[in-house]
Design a protein around this motif. Sequence first.
Motif, mmCIF file in Angstrom:
data_model
loop_
_atom_site.group_PDB
_atom_site.id
_atom_site.type_symbol
_atom_site.label_atom_id
_atom_site.label_comp_id
_atom_site.label_asym_id
_atom_site.label_seq_id
_atom_site.Cartn_x
_atom_site.Cartn_y
_atom_site.Cartn_z
ATOM 1 N N VAL A 146 0.860 -1.352 -0.097
ATOM 2 C CA VAL A 146 -0.061 -0.018 0.055
ATOM 3 C C VAL A 146 0.876 1.180 -0.122
ATOM 4 O O VAL A 146 0.568 2.375 -0.753
ATOM 5 C CB VAL A 146 -1.007 -0.057 1.256
ATOM 6 C CG1 VAL A 146 -1.806 1.358 1.411
ATOM 7 C CG2 VAL A 146 -1.931 -1.045 1.196
ATOM 8 N N LEU A 189 -6.878 -11.448 1.624
ATOM 9 C CA LEU A 189 -7.301 -10.511 0.478
ATOM 10 C C LEU A 189 -5.804 -10.126 -0.103
ATOM 11 O O LEU A 189 -5.755 -10.444 -1.311
ATOM 12 C CB LEU A 189 -7.833 -9.436 1.006
ATOM 13 C CG LEU A 189 -8.305 -8.512 -0.332
ATOM 14 C CD1 LEU A 189 -9.632 -8.960 -0.739
ATOM 15 C CD2 LEU A 189 -8.302 -7.175 0.098
ATOM 16 N N CYS A 197 -6.919 -7.751 -6.124
ATOM 17 C CA CYS A 197 -6.959 -6.488 -6.044
ATOM 18 C C CYS A 197 -8.202 -6.153 -6.574
ATOM 19 O O CYS A 197 -8.565 -4.874 -6.166
ATOM 20 C CB CYS A 197 -5.614 -5.866 -7.086
ATOM 21 S SG CYS A 197 -4.165 -6.441 -6.295
ATOM 22 N N CYS A 200 -10.743 -5.099 -3.864
ATOM 23 C CA CYS A 200 -9.682 -4.344 -2.438
ATOM 24 C C CYS A 200 -10.268 -2.951 -2.495
ATOM 25 O O CYS A 200 -10.114 -2.123 -3.435
ATOM 26 C CB CYS A 200 -8.266 -4.546 -3.072
ATOM 27 S SG CYS A 200 -7.248 -3.848 -1.629
ATOM 28 N N GLN A 203 -7.585 -0.384 -3.531
ATOM 29 C CA GLN A 203 -6.944 -0.403 -4.683
ATOM 30 C C GLN A 203 -6.658 0.977 -5.239
ATOM 31 O O GLN A 203 -5.276 1.126 -5.766
ATOM 32 C CB GLN A 203 -7.900 -1.095 -5.403
ATOM 33 C CG GLN A 203 -7.454 -1.336 -6.880
ATOM 34 C CD GLN A 203 -8.545 -1.384 -7.793
ATOM 35 O OE1 GLN A 203 -9.102 -0.410 -8.462
ATOM 36 N NE2 GLN A 203 -9.069 -2.804 -8.182
ATOM 37 N N ILE A 214 3.099 -5.220 -7.714
ATOM 38 C CA ILE A 214 2.824 -6.140 -6.673
ATOM 39 C C ILE A 214 3.774 -7.191 -6.523
ATOM 40 O O ILE A 214 4.024 -7.651 -5.395
ATOM 41 C CB ILE A 214 1.166 -6.838 -7.206
ATOM 42 C CG1 ILE A 214 0.544 -5.525 -6.963
ATOM 43 C CG2 ILE A 214 0.898 -7.980 -6.252
ATOM 44 C CD1 ILE A 214 -1.059 -5.683 -7.538
HETATM 45 S S1 SF4 Z 1 -4.799 -3.405 -4.199
HETATM 46 FE FE1 SF4 Z 1 -3.987 -5.311 -4.463
HETATM 47 S S2 SF4 Z 1 -1.740 -5.299 -3.583
HETATM 48 FE FE2 SF4 Z 1 -2.774 -3.267 -3.078
HETATM 49 S S3 SF4 Z 1 -3.584 -3.776 -0.829
HETATM 50 FE FE3 SF4 Z 1 -5.313 -4.152 -2.254
HETATM 51 S S4 SF4 Z 1 -4.872 -6.506 -2.556
HETATM 52 FE FE4 SF4 Z 1 -2.918 -5.751 -1.838
#
Ligand code: SF4
Length: 350
Positions: A146, A189, A197, A200, A203, A214
């Motif tokens: 993140v 996750l 993602c 998420c 994101q 990633i």
């Molecule tokens: S976007 Fe993907 S890599 Fe970023 S925190 Fe969410 S799950 Fe993890």
Amino acid sequence: MTTFSDTIIDWHHQHGRHDLPWQGTTDPYKIWVSEIMLQQTQVTTVIPYYERFLQRFPSVQTLASANIDEVLHLWTGLGYYARGRNLHKAAQQIVNDFSGEFPRNLDDMMSLSGIGRSTAGAILSFAFSLRHPILDGNVKRVLSRVFGVEGWYGKSAVAEKFWLLAEEHTPNKKIATYTQAIMDFGATLCTRSKPSCAICPLQKSCIAFTENRIAELPSKKPKKPIPVKTCQMIIIQNNHDHVFMLQRPPTGIWGGLWSLPQLELDTDIKTSLSEDFGLSIDKIKIGQVFRHTFSHYHLDIQPVYARFIDNDYSKNKIQDTATAWINFNKTVELGLPAPIKKLLIATNNK
Ligand code: SF4
């Protein structure tokens, strides 16, 4: 409360894990046992071990007064046995130095055997709702992705960066919920190889996602090839189908567990067993080599089967090491390293 922790807590409300056996309690003993078992180990593997362990040792007092052999026996198959030895030692510290009560400050908690900063933070937040950050593997992965933290955590400057971030984003309220939430977020996750993602909630602000990095975050430990070591493990049976075993020293690999005589590959077995233990053997048969992998090396084990030729087995010399002839059926009651257990089961079924 920061946006980051709000988002993680909201996500957890709907998608987190709420029914694990160690949830719904503020008993620091139960929380501690679960946190130690969960180190380097999957939840599904831990659950039956955790339940058996608590059934046998329901309190820190019962664990402190237990025999270490029994503790290690209940740990057999879970790996990283130092965790079991430390758990036992820390239980004795709690009983002797803290009147049987878990300490409530970070330094005292970290003075207990086997409890590092992250585990101490988890116990303090789950049991006492005290604000302390945690930084286990799952949390490191989430923070690294993140916030785009680069560098291997084993370097102190990088570790410091991670702890600062963890501290900054740990909320003042709902601390136990947040601690569970960020662990679950990383475990279910934002997983190591296939993070979800697409669904998420972080994101848009996630650096790893927006910069398509990633796979490279968190940065991996610089690789060194894992060395391969070899040994012979000698399975000596007598006419009563007992097997000769010895207890390993309390520290080091398989510390305190019961094992078999282990020799270098080119050692003369008869001479060595005679000199070390006063044992005379014959009918030597070589078994199939198999590999056991530790975190820092592979061990290729050459099993060697032999028969003890003197019926008076009380005659074997007793060394500093604890040695014993053990009935195959009784080995189930001992703390055994996983590959030794496998070897004995295979031998018993022959
Ligand atoms: S976007 Fe993907 S890599 Fe970023 S925190 Fe969410 S799950 Fe993890």
